[in-house]
Design an enzyme around this catalytic site. Structure first.
Site, mmCIF file in Angstrom:
data_model
loop_
_atom_site.group_PDB
_atom_site.id
_atom_site.type_symbol
_atom_site.label_atom_id
_atom_site.label_comp_id
_atom_site.label_asym_id
_atom_site.label_seq_id
_atom_site.Cartn_x
_atom_site.Cartn_y
_atom_site.Cartn_z
ATOM 1 N N TYR A 1 0.819 -1.213 0.000
ATOM 2 C CA TYR A 1 0.000 0.000 0.000
ATOM 3 C C TYR A 1 0.857 1.269 0.000
ATOM 4 O O TYR A 1 0.627 2.157 -0.824
ATOM 5 C CB TYR A 1 -0.962 -0.003 1.192
ATOM 6 C CG TYR A 1 -2.297 -0.648 0.904
ATOM 7 C CD1 TYR A 1 -2.391 -1.775 0.093
ATOM 8 C CD2 TYR A 1 -3.478 -0.153 1.439
ATOM 9 C CE1 TYR A 1 -3.601 -2.379 -0.175
ATOM 10 C CE2 TYR A 1 -4.705 -0.745 1.177
ATOM 11 C CZ TYR A 1 -4.758 -1.863 0.375
ATOM 12 O OH TYR A 1 -5.975 -2.463 0.111
ATOM 13 N N GLU B 1 1.287 6.460 -6.940
ATOM 14 C CA GLU B 1 0.107 7.242 -7.303
ATOM 15 C C GLU B 1 0.341 8.724 -7.054
ATOM 16 O O GLU B 1 -0.031 9.577 -7.876
ATOM 17 C CB GLU B 1 -1.100 6.755 -6.496
ATOM 18 C CG GLU B 1 -1.565 5.355 -6.848
ATOM 19 C CD GLU B 1 -2.652 4.860 -5.925
ATOM 20 O OE1 GLU B 1 -3.107 5.658 -5.065
ATOM 21 O OE2 GLU B 1 -3.068 3.697 -6.040
#
Length: 218
Positions: A151, A158
């Site tokens: 994550y 991102e």
């Protein structure tokens, strides 16, 4: 019928990700990207992103149903966590695939794609096992553990793509949206997602909930 539908949905999504990852890794290995960091950095990352054609688009469109399922009570997961994840990924996909296509040539796009796929290769089998009340602890452990390195890695990719993309998009309105999303993601969306997953890990791995009957689709 509902169980059969959810089974078909999860199998379809899993199959799409298997093909997407297979095509991406095949391109990487066939061009020597697995041999060294230098070889990897010299890859044509746009070709990695586009190696599966429209399959990633179909995958992202189907992901919208992961918001609908808890909203309609099909599964016990929360709507907000699903909305956060699906909307976040959908935004990144649109940014890289349509609004700032030059981002495809950055290694961050390949890193994000590989992280997404690696997570989903565990998440969808976990959903399938839980759906049919099959207890397989190694899979449960992987579901609530691999996110710890994946994550933050995916979120970093991102964030970097959104950061670079904010200077590339031509639409002035979308430019300001991206600029607003950067601090919002860094200080709210990402931490809330991490805290949610950590709380789920404590419940499931920590033994507060039964791993076979109370594991939620997160």
């Amino acid at each position: 019928m509902l169980k059969l539908y959810l089974t078909a949905f999860n199998v379809t999504q899993l199959t799409l990700w298997i093909i997407i990852l297979h095509n991406a890794t095949t391109y990487i290995t066939s061009n020597g990207g697995h041999l060294s960091l230098t070889a990897f950095m010299n890859l044509d990352f746009a070709k990695v992103w586009n190696s599966s054609g429209d399959l990633l688009l179909y995958n992202q469109l189907l992901s919208i149903m992961e918001i609908v399922h808890p909203a309609l009570g099909f599964i016990r997961g929360g709507v907000v966590p699903a909305l956060t994840q699906v909307a976040g990924r959908g935004h990144q996909f649109l940014l890289v695939s349509f609004f700032a296509t030059s981002l495809q040539s950055l290694w961050w796009s390949t890193l994000m794609l590989l992280v997404w796929g690696s997570i989903e290769l565990i998440r969808y089998p976990f959903y399938l096992f839980a759906l049919w009340n099959v207890s397989f602890y190694p899979l449960v452990w992987l579901r609530y553990t691999v996110w710890i390195p994946f994550y933050p890695t995916g979120m970093t990719a991102e964030f970097m793509l959104a950061f670079y993309g904010s200077s590339l998009v031509e639409n002035e309105y979308y430019h300001f949206v991206l600029l607003a999303l950067l601090p919002a993601s860094l200080f709210y969306f990402y931490p809330s997602q991490l805290m949610y997953m950590w709380s789920q890990r404590k419940k499931v791995i920590g033994g507060v909930q039964s791993t076979s009957k109370k594991a939620k689709q997160n």
